[in-house]
Enzyme design. Structure first.
Site, PDB file in Angstrom:
ATOM      1  N   TYR A 110       0.811  -1.222   0.000  1.00 23.39           N
ATOM      2  CA  TYR A 110       0.000   0.000   0.000  1.00 23.39           C
ATOM      3  C   TYR A 110       0.847   1.277   0.000  1.00 23.39           C
ATOM      4  O   TYR A 110       0.310   2.370  -0.094  1.00 23.39           O
ATOM      5  CB  TYR A 110      -0.888   0.021   1.250  1.00 23.39           C
ATOM      6  CG  TYR A 110      -2.327  -0.315   0.972  1.00 23.39           C
ATOM      7  CD1 TYR A 110      -3.280   0.696   0.845  1.00 23.39           C
ATOM      8  CD2 TYR A 110      -2.736  -1.624   0.827  1.00 23.39           C
ATOM      9  CE1 TYR A 110      -4.601   0.391   0.604  1.00 23.39           C
ATOM     10  CE2 TYR A 110      -4.054  -1.944   0.587  1.00 23.39           C
ATOM     11  CZ  TYR A 110      -4.984  -0.935   0.470  1.00 23.39           C
ATOM     12  OH  TYR A 110      -6.286  -1.226   0.230  1.00 23.39           O
ATOM     13  N   LYS A 146       2.830 -14.004   5.903  1.00 26.24           N
ATOM     14  CA  LYS A 146       3.176 -15.081   4.970  1.00 26.24           C
ATOM     15  C   LYS A 146       4.701 -15.205   5.011  1.00 26.24           C
ATOM     16  O   LYS A 146       5.399 -15.079   3.987  1.00 26.24           O
ATOM     17  CB  LYS A 146       2.653 -14.732   3.568  1.00 26.24           C
ATOM     18  CG  LYS A 146       2.771 -15.851   2.561  1.00 26.24           C
ATOM     19  CD  LYS A 146       1.617 -16.819   2.594  1.00 26.24           C
ATOM     20  CE  LYS A 146       1.859 -17.968   1.650  1.00 26.24           C
ATOM     21  NZ  LYS A 146       0.834 -19.021   1.720  1.00 26.24           N
ATOM     22  N   ASP A 173      -3.173 -17.486   4.635  1.00 18.73           N
ATOM     23  CA  ASP A 173      -4.172 -18.375   4.012  1.00 18.73           C
ATOM     24  C   ASP A 173      -4.838 -19.261   5.072  1.00 18.73           C
ATOM     25  O   ASP A 173      -6.062 -19.430   5.079  1.00 18.73           O
ATOM     26  CB  ASP A 173      -3.549 -19.200   2.877  1.00 18.73           C
ATOM     27  CG  ASP A 173      -2.156 -19.718   3.192  1.00 18.73           C
ATOM     28  OD1 ASP A 173      -1.650 -19.429   4.285  1.00 18.73           O
ATOM     29  OD2 ASP A 173      -1.574 -20.426   2.351  1.00 18.73           O
ATOM     30  N   ASP A 211      -6.384  -5.207   5.043  1.00 19.70           N
ATOM     31  CA  ASP A 211      -7.432  -4.660   4.171  1.00 19.70           C
ATOM     32  C   ASP A 211      -8.379  -5.772   3.749  1.00 19.70           C
ATOM     33  O   ASP A 211      -9.600  -5.653   3.841  1.00 19.70           O
ATOM     34  CB  ASP A 211      -6.751  -4.027   2.944  1.00 19.70           C
ATOM     35  CG  ASP A 211      -7.733  -3.397   1.984  1.00 19.70           C
ATOM     36  OD1 ASP A 211      -8.657  -2.719   2.464  1.00 19.70           O
ATOM     37  OD2 ASP A 211      -7.588  -3.600   0.768  1.00 19.70           O
TER      38      ASP A 211
END
Ligand code: ATP
Length: 361
Positions: free
Chosen positions: A125, A192, A225, A249
């Site tokens: 972002y 991640k 995930d 987000d």
């Protein structure tokens, strides 16, 4: 109740409708607020030559507390996003989004009560991007190859993902301080790190370090995930969840969907000096100007603002009235009728607001 001066940025799209509803509800709840209206968005381009006038930033700085409606960023203004620019200019590094079930709002779960703490200034972002075919992209591709970082196709566009020690420590510390202050038990860091070792890996490493400073709060981490799957199976396992910007987000909309949708999801952008409260949703151009918007998210954002101003009693009154209107189920906007699968007619934004004002007595 003490008098407070608050900057109001109505924004555009459904923002003008939802912020007007919010003002009426706060007045009915007895909140003593003087509104200083400041403008931003597509509608002010002609007059100010920018969608984010300096006077609007100054107004937020002056009052330290603001509440805004969604702002659409007009194309070709030099801004990727007016919302992101406002967060950066005021160093609002925390995006705080409580997610809770409201009976009658169409959520698939009745027991959600968690808080999303999203880093607000870094990650993909940050807006560090290079368009495909530019010299900058070509230079970067050459640099990566020379550095042995791997081959990138020459026709690639590139977005950079910076995650810093400072940014991570600030957001994780905020999450823990929030957990302590609100009597919450657990903080989960989402990442991640197994794939993006130097950005998400850093995030996880620093989160673990900060966690050691708070032995009274349980800490765990989830790969993003697996987090999504766990969240959908059993949201009650989460309490305070801290995310880098982009995952936060996406998780915000996922979580909002689990309790009834964007129409009821409140939020705040918080920094060391300023706080700007706003609903999670955007300007919803498909229903703007039609008196169809659900103002609940904006109204619950205002309740968060009242908490921030030390007016917890008034905030609690508003939350109680919101619950009553949803439980009664007579006056509900189209998004909630859809979420509940009801064929009953939807009420307008104004009718919902009036019902809420009646519930406030
Ligand atoms: P952004 O990119 O700014 O988040 P977006 O276009 O992705 O915006 P939103 O504007 O947040 O998404 O909303 C997506 C859709 O959800 C809208 O088009 C609208 O149909 C519905 N929606 C969002 N907020 C509300 C609301 N307050 N009341 C009713 N429907 C809403």
């Amino acid at each position: 109740m003490a008098k407070h001066t608050v900057t109001l940025i109505p924004g555009d799209g459904i923002g003008t409708e939802t912020t007007e509803a919010m003002q009426k509800v706060l007045a009915a709840a007895g909140a003593d607020i003087e509104w200083e209206v400041a403008l931003a968005g597509a509608g002010v381009m002609e007059e100010y030559g920018t969608p984010l006038p300096e006077s609007t930033i100054e107004a937020v700085k002056r009052n330290k507390v603001a509440i805004k409606g969604p702002i659409t960023t007009p194309v070709g203004t030099g801004f990727r996003s007016v919302n992101v620019a406002l967060r950066k200019t005021l160093d609002l590094y925390v995006c705080l989004r409580p997610v809770f079930s409201i009976p009658g709002a169409g959520g698939r779960y009745n027991d959600v009560d968690l808080v999303i703490v999203r880093e607000n200034s870094e990650d993909l972002y940050a807006g560090v991007e290079f368009a495909e075919g530019t010299q900058e992209a070509a230079d970067l591709i050459e640099f990566c190859e020379k550095a042995g970082a791997g081959a990138i196709r020459p026709d690639s566009g590139i977005s950079i993902k910076p995650i810093s020690i400072t940014g991570t420590q600030n957001i994780v510390r905020y999450a823990f301080d929030y957990a302590v202050a609100q009597g919450r038990k657990k903080v989960t860091a989402v990442h991640k790190a197994n794939i993006m070792k130097h950005s998400d890996g850093l995030f996880l490493r620093e989160a673990r370090k900060v966690a050691e400073e708070y032995p009274q709060i349980e800490f765990d981490d989830k790969i993003v995930d697996a987090f999504c799957m766990n969240m959908v199976i059993d949201p009650s396992q989460f309490d305070v969840i801290v995310f880098p910007n982009l995952y936060g987000d996406i998780a915000s909309d996922l979580a909002a969907g689990m309790v009834g949708g964007l129409g009821i999801a409140p939020g705040a952008n918080i920094g060391k000096d300023y706080a700007v409260f706003e609903a999670v949703h955007g300007s919803a151009p498909d229903i703007a100007g039609q008196n169809k918007a659900n103002p609940t998210a904006e109204i619950l954002s205002a309740a968060m603002m009242l908490d921030h101003l030390g007016e917890q009693e008034c905030a609690a009154r508003i939350r109680k009235a919101v619950r009553e209107v949803y439980e009664e189920g007579k006056w509900l906007t189209g998004d909630i009728r859809w979420a509940t699968g009801s064929s009953e007619p939807a009420c307008s934004c104004t009718e919902f607001t009036d019902a809420l004002i009646r519930a406030l007595g």
